[in-house]
Design an enzyme around this catalytic site. Structure first.
Site, PDB file in Angstrom:
ATOM      1  N   ASP A  86       0.871  -1.181   0.000  1.00  0.00           N
ATOM      2  CA  ASP A  86       0.000   0.000   0.000  1.00  0.00           C
ATOM      3  C   ASP A  86       0.906   1.228   0.000  1.00  0.00           C
ATOM      4  O   ASP A  86       1.763   1.371   0.872  1.00  0.00           O
ATOM      5  CB  ASP A  86      -0.887  -0.021   1.251  1.00  0.00           C
ATOM      6  CG  ASP A  86      -2.027   0.982   1.168  1.00  0.00           C
ATOM      7  OD1 ASP A  86      -1.804   2.108   0.674  1.00  0.00           O
ATOM      8  OD2 ASP A  86      -3.141   0.652   1.632  1.00  0.00           O
ATOM      9  N   ASP A  97      -3.673   7.443  -3.109  1.00  0.00           N
ATOM     10  CA  ASP A  97      -3.521   6.336  -2.161  1.00  0.00           C
ATOM     11  C   ASP A  97      -3.900   5.077  -2.927  1.00  0.00           C
ATOM     12  O   ASP A  97      -4.981   5.020  -3.524  1.00  0.00           O
ATOM     13  CB  ASP A  97      -4.467   6.599  -0.982  1.00  0.00           C
ATOM     14  CG  ASP A  97      -4.482   5.498   0.064  1.00  0.00           C
ATOM     15  OD1 ASP A  97      -3.686   4.549  -0.039  1.00  0.00           O
ATOM     16  OD2 ASP A  97      -5.305   5.611   0.997  1.00  0.00           O
ATOM     17  N   HIS A 157     -12.094   5.997   1.889  1.00  0.00           N
ATOM     18  CA  HIS A 157     -12.170   7.280   2.598  1.00  0.00           C
ATOM     19  C   HIS A 157     -12.020   8.438   1.624  1.00  0.00           C
ATOM     20  O   HIS A 157     -11.393   8.303   0.578  1.00  0.00           O
ATOM     21  CB  HIS A 157     -11.058   7.347   3.648  1.00  0.00           C
ATOM     22  CG  HIS A 157      -9.714   6.917   3.116  1.00  0.00           C
ATOM     23  ND1 HIS A 157      -8.780   7.811   2.661  1.00  0.00           N
ATOM     24  CD2 HIS A 157      -9.172   5.687   2.919  1.00  0.00           C
ATOM     25  CE1 HIS A 157      -7.709   7.145   2.232  1.00  0.00           C
ATOM     26  NE2 HIS A 157      -7.919   5.851   2.369  1.00  0.00           N
ATOM     27  N   HIS A 165      -7.267  10.923   5.537  1.00  0.00           N
ATOM     28  CA  HIS A 165      -8.640  10.530   5.884  1.00  0.00           C
ATOM     29  C   HIS A 165      -9.442  11.792   6.187  1.00  0.00           C
ATOM     30  O   HIS A 165      -9.331  12.361   7.265  1.00  0.00           O
ATOM     31  CB  HIS A 165      -8.670   9.578   7.079  1.00  0.00           C
ATOM     32  CG  HIS A 165      -8.187   8.201   6.723  1.00  0.00           C
ATOM     33  ND1 HIS A 165      -9.034   7.137   6.544  1.00  0.00           N
ATOM     34  CD2 HIS A 165      -6.938   7.739   6.469  1.00  0.00           C
ATOM     35  CE1 HIS A 165      -8.324   6.066   6.203  1.00  0.00           C
ATOM     36  NE2 HIS A 165      -7.048   6.398   6.161  1.00  0.00           N
ATOM     37  N   GLU A 190     -11.044   0.918  -1.396  1.00  0.00           N
ATOM     38  CA  GLU A 190     -10.135  -0.161  -1.014  1.00  0.00           C
ATOM     39  C   GLU A 190     -10.839  -1.317  -0.333  1.00  0.00           C
ATOM     40  O   GLU A 190     -10.719  -1.505   0.865  1.00  0.00           O
ATOM     41  CB  GLU A 190      -8.994   0.356  -0.145  1.00  0.00           C
ATOM     42  CG  GLU A 190      -9.408   1.191   1.037  1.00  0.00           C
ATOM     43  CD  GLU A 190      -8.177   1.656   1.837  1.00  0.00           C
ATOM     44  OE1 GLU A 190      -7.260   0.850   2.051  1.00  0.00           O
ATOM     45  OE2 GLU A 190      -8.158   2.834   2.242  1.00  0.00           O
ATOM     46  N   GLU A 284      -6.550  -1.171  -4.285  1.00  0.00           N
ATOM     47  CA  GLU A 284      -7.000   0.189  -3.982  1.00  0.00           C
ATOM     48  C   GLU A 284      -6.638   1.158  -5.110  1.00  0.00           C
ATOM     49  O   GLU A 284      -5.568   1.038  -5.712  1.00  0.00           O
ATOM     50  CB  GLU A 284      -6.336   0.677  -2.678  1.00  0.00           C
ATOM     51  CG  GLU A 284      -6.765   2.077  -2.244  1.00  0.00           C
ATOM     52  CD  GLU A 284      -6.127   2.525  -0.928  1.00  0.00           C
ATOM     53  OE1 GLU A 284      -5.096   1.942  -0.526  1.00  0.00           O
ATOM     54  OE2 GLU A 284      -6.667   3.473  -0.313  1.00  0.00           O
TER      55      GLU A 284
END
Ligand code: MN
Ligand code: MN
Length: 302
Positions: A86, A97, A157, A165, A190, A284
């Protein structure tokens, strides 16, 4: 209309993240040290013109996320494992992200397919006005087809500049939330899939920290950490590993970190492990919410 999208900066961060997610595959192999993979991702992020948005996580098997190797971590990728990489890239605070799974166990291939399918179900559900309930139902249905579970307490998020976040959680399971996506929101999607029960909790020493509040501290090492990290990172997360260039004594460093955490100045993020020991897969990507769909910023492409 909200606008958390950073245009060219955001797309460039996304492009770097997408490329890195592809290139890291050649580096993840049984026997390789986790720390070498994380350090390579972070160095390449800078070499390609971005900045790490958070420390790279290399989470093995029942570890789902937040495994940023600690300074001196000797652990290696085990045989027959399932590995989640990640990574986050930002340019001027505009974050991509993203994550992918490298699987070395044929018996777990279905979990990997389940999380890619679930990500596709999530992406296909995104548009202004989509509810968290509708997205979660679509993702969960897609995961059920594989007789797998989502991780119920991990979610996608929203993101805003310099904030990973930003407040709204994109749940990966059936839920009654009537909260809605709005045009201009930037969201990380994700879905995690597991053959376990689907709940994670903190497990082990944190490798990730972030400043939650800047305050004066008396501990000189603590002061150095805050000055350097706030200067370089603002409120973006950083790795425990990165702090060893600030203070050479491991004892002084760990006691300073402990003090900052107990004073509420630093938040800590320990590794997250699936409670029942289930294997975990994750894919993700980051997208911009548009009127009738979404714009792909970067990450795993479904
Ligand atoms: Mn991520
Ligand atoms: Mn994320």
């Amino acid at each position: 209309m909200v606008s958390d999208y950073g245009g060219q900066d955001h797309d460039k961060a996304g492009e770097i993240a997408t490329q890195l997610l592809k290139r890291v595959k050649d580096r993840v192999k049984p026997g390789v040290k986790l720390i070498d993979i994380a350090a390579w991702v972070e160095e390449e992020t800078t070499a390609m013109g971005g900045q790490p948005a958070f420390p790279c996580s290399v989470a093995v098997n029942d570890y789902a996320a937040h495994y940023a190797p600690l300074f001196g971590d000797e652990s290696v990728i085990p045989a027959n494992s399932m590995v989640k990489v990640d990574l986050g890239v930002h340019i001027n605070g505009y974050i991509c992200d993203c994550a992918t799974t490298l699987n070395f166990n044929d018996k777990l291939a279905y979990l990997e397919r389940a999380s890619t399918d679930a990500l596709k179900a999530a992406v296909d559900s995104i548009r202004a006005g989509a509810t968290i309930s509708e997205i979660g139902r679509n993702v969960h249905e897609s995961i059920r087809k594989y007789n797998a579970n989502p991780i119920f307490n991990l979610s996608g998020h929203t993101m805003s500049p310099y904030t990973v976040h930003a407040g709204l959680s994109i749940l990966n399971h059936d839920n009654p939330s009537t909260a809605m996506l709005e045009e201009g929101m930037v969201v990380a999607l994700e879905p995690f899939t597991t053959n376990g029960k689907g709940y994670v909790s903190d497990h082990g020493n944190p490798g990730i920290y972030a400043i939650s509040e800047v305050r004066n501290v008396r501990n000189p090492v603590g002061r150095k950490i805050l000055t350097r990290m706030f200067g370089e990172r603002k409120t973006l997360p950083f790795a425990e590993r990165w702090l060893h260039s600030i203070e050479g004594s491991r004892l002084a460093l760990s006691s300073a970190i402990r003090e900052l955490v107990s004073a509420g100045i630093l938040d800590s993020y320990p590794p997250l492990r699936e409670n029942s020991g289930g294997m975990v897969s994750q894919h993700e990507c980051t997208v911009l919410v548009e009127k009738n769909g979404c714009h792909f910023i970067g990450g795993y492409e479904v």
